[in-house]
Write an enzyme that holds these catalytic residues in place. Structure first.
Site, PDB file in Angstrom:
ATOM      1  N   ASN A  92      46.996  43.027  36.372  1.00 36.46           N
ATOM      2  CA  ASN A  92      45.804  42.490  36.677  1.00 36.46           C
ATOM      3  C   ASN A  92      44.683  43.056  35.467  1.00 36.46           C
ATOM      4  O   ASN A  92      44.433  44.069  35.539  1.00 36.46           O
ATOM      5  CB  ASN A  92      45.429  43.242  37.961  1.00 36.46           C
ATOM      6  CG  ASN A  92      44.085  42.801  38.509  1.00 36.46           C
ATOM      7  OD1 ASN A  92      43.361  41.822  37.909  1.00 36.46           O
ATOM      8  ND2 ASN A  92      43.205  43.312  39.448  1.00 36.46           N
ATOM      9  N   PHE A  93      44.488  41.955  34.925  1.00 37.46           N
ATOM     10  CA  PHE A  93      43.677  42.235  33.483  1.00 37.46           C
ATOM     11  C   PHE A  93      42.159  42.171  34.120  1.00 37.46           C
ATOM     12  O   PHE A  93      41.330  43.074  33.354  1.00 37.46           O
ATOM     13  CB  PHE A  93      43.688  40.894  32.669  1.00 37.46           C
ATOM     14  CG  PHE A  93      44.772  40.759  31.736  1.00 37.46           C
ATOM     15  CD1 PHE A  93      45.928  41.688  31.903  1.00 37.46           C
ATOM     16  CD2 PHE A  93      44.685  39.819  30.895  1.00 37.46           C
ATOM     17  CE1 PHE A  93      47.090  41.592  31.151  1.00 37.46           C
ATOM     18  CE2 PHE A  93      46.064  39.626  30.155  1.00 37.46           C
ATOM     19  CZ  PHE A  93      47.157  40.387  30.233  1.00 37.46           C
ATOM     20  N   LYS A  94      41.961  41.770  35.346  1.00 38.32           N
ATOM     21  CA  LYS A  94      40.400  42.177  35.852  1.00 38.32           C
ATOM     22  C   LYS A  94      39.496  41.417  34.822  1.00 38.32           C
ATOM     23  O   LYS A  94      39.883  40.379  34.448  1.00 38.32           O
ATOM     24  CB  LYS A  94      39.957  43.679  35.985  1.00 38.32           C
ATOM     25  CG  LYS A  94      41.094  44.391  36.942  1.00 38.32           C
ATOM     26  CD  LYS A  94      40.469  45.743  37.218  1.00 38.32           C
ATOM     27  CE  LYS A  94      41.864  46.475  37.956  1.00 38.32           C
ATOM     28  NZ  LYS A  94      41.337  47.670  38.704  1.00 38.32           N
TER      29      LYS A  94
ATOM     30  N   HIS B 247      41.572  41.620  46.949  1.00 34.92           N
ATOM     31  CA  HIS B 247      41.655  43.104  46.036  1.00 34.92           C
ATOM     32  C   HIS B 247      40.427  43.800  46.406  1.00 34.92           C
ATOM     33  O   HIS B 247      39.291  43.355  46.767  1.00 34.92           O
ATOM     34  CB  HIS B 247      41.479  42.619  44.413  1.00 34.92           C
ATOM     35  CG  HIS B 247      41.758  43.508  43.600  1.00 34.92           C
ATOM     36  ND1 HIS B 247      40.546  44.666  43.459  1.00 34.92           N
ATOM     37  CD2 HIS B 247      42.656  44.201  42.676  1.00 34.92           C
ATOM     38  CE1 HIS B 247      41.141  45.577  42.541  1.00 34.92           C
ATOM     39  NE2 HIS B 247      42.551  45.217  42.285  1.00 34.92           N
TER      40      HIS B 247
ATOM     41  N   GLU C 290      38.254  45.339  44.843  1.00 38.29           N
ATOM     42  CA  GLU C 290      37.028  45.142  43.895  1.00 38.29           C
ATOM     43  C   GLU C 290      36.220  43.979  44.546  1.00 38.29           C
ATOM     44  O   GLU C 290      35.103  43.896  44.500  1.00 38.29           O
ATOM     45  CB  GLU C 290      37.385  45.004  42.546  1.00 38.29           C
ATOM     46  CG  GLU C 290      37.519  46.222  41.874  1.00 38.29           C
ATOM     47  CD  GLU C 290      38.528  46.565  40.803  1.00 38.29           C
ATOM     48  OE1 GLU C 290      38.671  45.372  40.172  1.00 38.29           O
ATOM     49  OE2 GLU C 290      39.020  47.359  40.472  1.00 38.29           O
TER      50      GLU C 290
ATOM     51  N   GLU D 278      47.157  49.163  47.734  1.00 39.98           N
ATOM     52  CA  GLU D 278      46.354  49.816  46.663  1.00 39.98           C
ATOM     53  C   GLU D 278      45.383  50.722  47.171  1.00 39.98           C
ATOM     54  O   GLU D 278      44.194  50.207  47.454  1.00 39.98           O
ATOM     55  CB  GLU D 278      45.627  48.556  45.662  1.00 39.98           C
ATOM     56  CG  GLU D 278      46.751  47.778  45.046  1.00 39.98           C
ATOM     57  CD  GLU D 278      46.097  47.084  43.941  1.00 39.98           C
ATOM     58  OE1 GLU D 278      46.500  47.235  42.864  1.00 39.98           O
ATOM     59  OE2 GLU D 278      44.998  46.453  43.994  1.00 39.98           O
TER      60      GLU D 278
ATOM     61  N   GLY E 220      42.017  52.619  39.082  1.00 43.75           N
ATOM     62  CA  GLY E 220      41.362  53.162  38.000  1.00 43.75           C
ATOM     63  C   GLY E 220      40.807  54.499  37.912  1.00 43.75           C
ATOM     64  O   GLY E 220      40.084  54.697  36.931  1.00 43.75           O
TER      65      GLY E 220
ATOM     66  N   SER F  44      46.562  53.320  39.529  1.00 40.59           N
ATOM     67  CA  SER F  44      46.852  54.197  38.508  1.00 40.59           C
ATOM     68  C   SER F  44      48.514  54.493  38.116  1.00 40.59           C
ATOM     69  O   SER F  44      48.819  55.213  37.789  1.00 40.59           O
ATOM     70  CB  SER F  44      46.394  55.732  38.642  1.00 40.59           C
ATOM     71  OG  SER F  44      44.883  55.277  38.659  1.00 40.59           O
TER      72      SER F  44
HETATM   73  C1  PEP Z   1      44.275  47.118  40.368  1.00 42.80           C
HETATM   74  O1  PEP Z   1      43.007  47.339  40.434  1.00 42.80           O
HETATM   75  O2  PEP Z   1      44.739  46.501  40.833  1.00 42.80           O
HETATM   76  C2  PEP Z   1      44.984  48.489  39.567  1.00 42.80           C
HETATM   77  C3  PEP Z   1      46.068  48.676  40.107  1.00 42.80           C
HETATM   78  O3  PEP Z   1      44.071  49.170  38.840  1.00 42.80           O
HETATM   79  P1  PEP Z   1      44.571  50.308  37.839  1.00 42.80           P
HETATM   80  O4  PEP Z   1      46.103  50.270  37.467  1.00 42.80           O
HETATM   81  O5  PEP Z   1      43.924  50.482  36.783  1.00 42.80           O
HETATM   82  O6  PEP Z   1      44.589  51.684  38.830  1.00 42.80           O
END
Ligand code: PEP
Length: 235
Positions: free
Chosen positions: A6-8, A88, A90, A157, A163, A193
């Site tokens: 996931n590049f966001k 997600h 976010e 998640e 993050g 993470s």
């Molecule tokens: C995400 O937001 O889908 C995610 C898993 O981010 P990170 O790996 O940076 O925690």
């Protein structure tokens, strides 16, 4: 095993194309037994490659229409995109998407036959309230969601792990995935993470069928390092 990146709001159109070229070369050479997905920003969408499914991080539940700033299925069709992230944290927390709207999106995309990576996860205060509270919170995030949809992939998640550099422990992941597995027969991903140094222990947990990776997926070499950790090349 599924590896999803996931590049966001990272990478440009040019850097995404370079990333996919590099990742494609890696996958072609290694022939890993993995299903690989990449979710770039909407401006960098392009058709899937032979070894890589390109998905979209968000879309509006309509074909087209008066939805300023959104993209619908006719825009996605232009790139052959048929995989979408829904729910997600976010989008739930920063962009205010309600469970009702998320379920509406899910229903619309499922009706259209898209592959859906559906995300759920609890905030820290819920995790600190104990496992029963976590389970209750997560199941509420499935309100209005068809758990039997055949193109469903679920990503657990925990918000506090996204993050932050602090992944959930293998015990926490195992217990949560076992809870989700009670009612979900589709692939279960863990996200939060995940990085080259912890992928092996996370990937080995029962009922972890793959990972959704943010920060550590932004560099194709780091994403590849996670694949190597799960499938060391034969010598
Ligand atoms: C995400 O937001 O889908 C995610 C898993 O981010 P990170 O790996 O940076 O925690």
């Amino acid at each position: 095993m599924i590896f999803a990146a996931n590049f966001k709001m990272n990478h440009t159109r040019a850097s995404t194309a370079a990333y996919l070229d590099r990742l494609e070369a890696i996958l072609k050479a290694a022939e890993y037994p993995f299903k690989v997905m990449v979710f770039p920003p909407a401006t960098a969408l392009q058709p899937s490659r032979e070894w890589i499914t390109v998905g979209v991080q968000n879309a509006y539940p309509a074909e087209s229409g008066a939805y300023t700033g959104e993209i619908g299925l006719s825009q996605l069709a232009e790139f052959g995109i048929d995989t979408v992230l829904v729910g997600h944290s976010e989008r739930r927390n920063l962009l205010g998407e309600s469970q009702e709207f998320i379920a509406e999106k899910f229903g619309y995309f499922a009706d259209k036959g898209l592959q859906i990576v559906y995300c759920v996860g609890e905030p820290l205060e819920v995790r600190e309230s104990g496992f029963e509270a976590v389970a209750e919170y997560l199941w509420e995030q499935f309100d209005g969601i068809d758990l039997d949809y055949e193109r469903l992939i679920v990503a657990y998640e925990p918000v506090w792990a996204i993050g932050t550099g602090r992944a959930a422990s293998v015990e926490e992941i195992a217990a949560t995935h076992a809870e989700l597995r009670r009612r979900i027969g589709r692939p279960l991903l863990y996200g939060g993470s995940v990085k080259p140094s912890n992928i092996a222990e996370i990937g080995a947990v029962t009922d972890v069928d793959g990972v959704l990776v943010g920060s550590a997926s932004l560099d194709p070499e780091s994403f590849h390092a996670m694949m190597i950790a799960m499938a060391p090349p034969q010598v």
